[in-house]
Design an enzyme around this catalytic site. Structure first.
Site, mmCIF file in Angstrom:
data_model
loop_
_atom_site.group_PDB
_atom_site.id
_atom_site.type_symbol
_atom_site.label_atom_id
_atom_site.label_comp_id
_atom_site.label_asym_id
_atom_site.label_seq_id
_atom_site.Cartn_x
_atom_site.Cartn_y
_atom_site.Cartn_z
ATOM 1 N N LYS A 141 0.862 -1.180 0.000
ATOM 2 C CA LYS A 141 0.000 0.000 0.000
ATOM 3 C C LYS A 141 0.900 1.232 0.000
ATOM 4 O O LYS A 141 1.649 1.473 0.953
ATOM 5 C CB LYS A 141 -0.917 0.015 1.224
ATOM 6 C CG LYS A 141 -1.807 1.259 1.268
ATOM 7 C CD LYS A 141 -2.370 1.483 2.656
ATOM 8 C CE LYS A 141 -2.943 2.895 2.737
ATOM 9 N NZ LYS A 141 -3.255 3.286 4.118
ATOM 10 N N GLY B 235 -10.729 8.383 7.161
ATOM 11 C CA GLY B 235 -11.891 9.219 7.419
ATOM 12 C C GLY B 235 -13.054 8.518 8.085
ATOM 13 O O GLY B 235 -13.917 9.171 8.672
ATOM 14 N N ASN C 291 -8.348 2.004 10.426
ATOM 15 C CA ASN C 291 -7.563 1.705 11.612
ATOM 16 C C ASN C 291 -8.098 2.479 12.813
ATOM 17 O O ASN C 291 -8.597 1.911 13.778
ATOM 18 C CB ASN C 291 -6.093 2.021 11.359
ATOM 19 C CG ASN C 291 -5.175 1.617 12.512
ATOM 20 O OD1 ASN C 291 -3.988 1.884 12.476
ATOM 21 N ND2 ASN C 291 -5.680 0.958 13.541
#
Length: 264
Positions: free
Chosen positions: A106, A194, A215
């Site tokens: 990522k 978000g 997370n």
């Protein structure tokens, strides 16, 4: 009756996953809470900040892989904490060495510490290098549809636009840009950053996202393990709602029962 849309498997880099929830490993009070929350979430992909988390680069220190078994979970190394393309590329190459040739990464290249907004110029630079170097790149980006398109055309296997700034829990701040990205998508689109609570995750899935990565929403909850369970069900509910197709919105009321045969 068949659903309004046909479902399809969630596939990344040739591997299919049952869960559409991806989770991070930071911000928990300890590794045991991390393990419990991840297990409760039902996630199969777990992302790890290589620059902040020991996955073997620091012998003698607690190793995340002792509690998150790579044989059970797909480990997704990320470049959190990188502010230049060069740092991000170097971090991905380190992860590949530590994880025995692991190619799925990522990519995130941040602009500044205050907003943690993606630096799209550096992100594009890093993505180009990593794709050419044989990595399967999932990329954190802004909700700019043009940048998302360019990253996909460059060869990234998934684009991950933010829904809100990292760690804010503000929810889906701009669903309209997300809709444009989704309409144009040629690779999986995952909301990244978000999400604050279960309803945010559901909205992302109702818009048509393939999956959601989170997370803080779990780790910062008063009960992280319980929130992980909530997120699991929220993702599933949102996907089903998207498949079913919501009713159209109307300005005026519409009676649920027909007027024919009304008792008078």
């Amino acid at each position: 009756m068949s659903p309004a849309r046909n479902d399809k498997p969630f596939t990344l880099a040739g591997r299919t996953y049952a869960s559409r929830l991806l989770v991070g490993t930071g911000k928990y009070k300890d590794l045991e809470e991390t393990r419990q929350a991840i297990e409760a979430s039902g996630a199969e992909i777990v992302t790890v900040a290589v620059r902040r988390t020991n996955i073997g680069q620091n012998p003698g220190e607690p190793n995340l892989l002792d509690v998150i078994n790579p044989a059970r979970y797909t480990i997704l190394p990320n470049t959190a904490g990188c502010y230049t393309a060069e740092e991000a590329v170097r971090t991905c190459r380190l992860a590949r060495e530590l994880l025995d040739g692991h190619k799925l990464v990522k990519l995130e290249v941040l602009a500044d510490q205050k907003t943690l907004f993606p630096n799209v110029i550096e992100t594009l630079k890093a993505a180009e290098v990593l794709v050419k170097d044989g990595f399967d790149v999932m990329v954190y980006t802004s909700d700019d549809p043009i940048i998302a398109r360019q990253l996909a055309e460059m060869g990234c296997i998934a684009v991950m636009p933010l829904a809100g700034l990292i760690g804010t829990g503000l929810g889906i701040c701009n669903p309209y840009n997300l809709r444009i990205i989704l309409e144009e998508a040629t690779v999986p689109v995952l909301v990244d950053a978000g999400v604050g609570t279960a309803s945010d995750a559901t909205i992302a899935m109702e818009l048509g996202c393939e999956a959601v990565l989170m997370n803080s929403a779990i780790a910062h909850a008063q009960d992280p393990v319980l929130m992980a369970r909530a997120m699991k069900h929220a993702i599933e509910a949102g996907r089903l709602a998207w498949l079913a197709g919501r009713m159209p919105k109307k300005l005026y009321a519409s009676a649920s029962s027909p007027l024919e045969g009304l008792i008078r």
